[in-house]
Design an enzyme around this catalytic site. Structure first.
Site, short mmCIF file in Angstrom:
data_model
loop_
_atom_site.label_atom_id
_atom_site.label_comp_id
_atom_site.label_asym_id
_atom_site.label_seq_id
_atom_site.Cartn_x
_atom_site.Cartn_y
_atom_site.Cartn_z
N LYS A 13 0.83 -1.21 0.00
CA LYS A 13 0.00 0.00 0.00
C LYS A 13 0.87 1.26 0.00
O LYS A 13 0.58 2.24 -0.70
CB LYS A 13 -0.92 0.02 1.24
CG LYS A 13 -2.04 -0.98 1.22
CD LYS A 13 -2.91 -0.79 2.46
CE LYS A 13 -4.05 -1.78 2.53
NZ LYS A 13 -4.89 -1.56 3.74
N ASP A 69 -8.93 2.04 4.89
CA ASP A 69 -9.41 0.68 5.07
C ASP A 69 -10.01 0.28 3.74
O ASP A 69 -10.73 1.05 3.10
CB ASP A 69 -10.43 0.56 6.19
CG ASP A 69 -10.64 -0.89 6.60
OD1 ASP A 69 -9.67 -1.67 6.55
OD2 ASP A 69 -11.78 -1.27 6.97
N PHE A 155 -1.45 -8.03 -4.53
CA PHE A 155 -1.57 -8.69 -3.23
C PHE A 155 -3.05 -8.86 -2.92
O PHE A 155 -3.92 -8.45 -3.69
CB PHE A 155 -0.86 -7.89 -2.14
CG PHE A 155 -1.40 -6.50 -1.92
CD1 PHE A 155 -2.27 -6.23 -0.88
CD2 PHE A 155 -1.05 -5.45 -2.76
CE1 PHE A 155 -2.78 -4.95 -0.68
CE2 PHE A 155 -1.54 -4.18 -2.56
CZ PHE A 155 -2.41 -3.92 -1.52
N ASP A 158 -6.13 -9.81 -5.48
CA ASP A 158 -5.84 -9.36 -6.86
C ASP A 158 -5.86 -10.48 -7.90
O ASP A 158 -6.34 -10.26 -9.02
CB ASP A 158 -4.49 -8.64 -6.91
CG ASP A 158 -4.55 -7.24 -6.32
OD1 ASP A 158 -5.66 -6.79 -5.92
OD2 ASP A 158 -3.49 -6.57 -6.23
#
Length: 202
Positions: A13, A69, A155, A158
């Site tokens: 991320k 989130d 990740f 995906d």
């Protein structure tokens, strides 16, 4: 360059967000500021969880901060995994060794085995605490769940998700394409537009 904290230690991320925000801000993660606490996520929505994490950092470390989130919502499963996306296997009582992502995908595939409706979406909510005010930025990408994993990139879920308008999964598309169309990219683009505007709080 201004400093802002991203309330996460997820390297995937962080890489995505740094790439999208560019060189306007120095984006630090939790490790960078010495935060080793596993900040609880007890909300029932993505926004609640994001705000919970951002608030913790602001209150304990004083930095302007944003947190996200994210999760997968599958129509046939009434929005599951939702806020439990990262711990779906555990929530379903599945014990596993090795990759949590693999275990989560296996649970999802099992639940979807007899479903013909494969519609799903990825959703991200970002909570930003900036100069004493709270702002939210949301991003969504629609698509569908395939019946077997494809691709080695990305990740989470995906390898199972093909976004509308494409024939490859997020795991096959590569970071450059994914970063342009993903739920997180869309939410971060809104965040970046806000942070880089001449008068962000006007």
């Amino acid at each position: 360059m201004k400093t802002i904290v991203f309330a996460s230690n997820n390297t995937h991320k962080l890489e995505e967000i740094r790439a999208i925000l560019g060189n306007k801000y120095e984006v630090k993660n939790l490790k960078d500021i010495g935060c080793e606490v596993d900040i609880p996520e007890t909300g029932t929505t993505f926004r609640e969880n994001a705000l919970q994490k951002a608030t913790y950092v602001k209150e304990h470390y004083g930095y302007d901060c944003f947190a996200d989130d994210s999760g997968l919502q599958v129509e046939a499963l009434n929005g599951e995994p939702g806020v439990y996306s990262a711990r779906y296997a555990i929530k379903n009582g599945v014990t596993f060794q090795g990759s949590k992502d693999e275990a989560n995908m296996d649970v999802l595939l099992c639940k979807m085995a007899n479903e013909t409706n494969r519609k799903a979406c990825f959703r991200t909510s970002i909570a930003l605490i900036y100069q004493g005010e709270t702002h939210f930025f949301d991003g969504t990408v629609e698509g569908h769940i395939i019946q077997e994993k494809r691709g080695t990139g990305g990740f989470g879920y995906d390898p199972l998700f093909i976004p509308d308008g494409y024939t490859q999964t997020f795991a096959e598309l590569g970071n450059e394409v994914k970063n342009g169309i993903s739920h997180r990219a869309r939410a971060v683009a809104k965040l970046a537009e806000f942070l880089t505007s001449p008068t962000p709080l006007s």
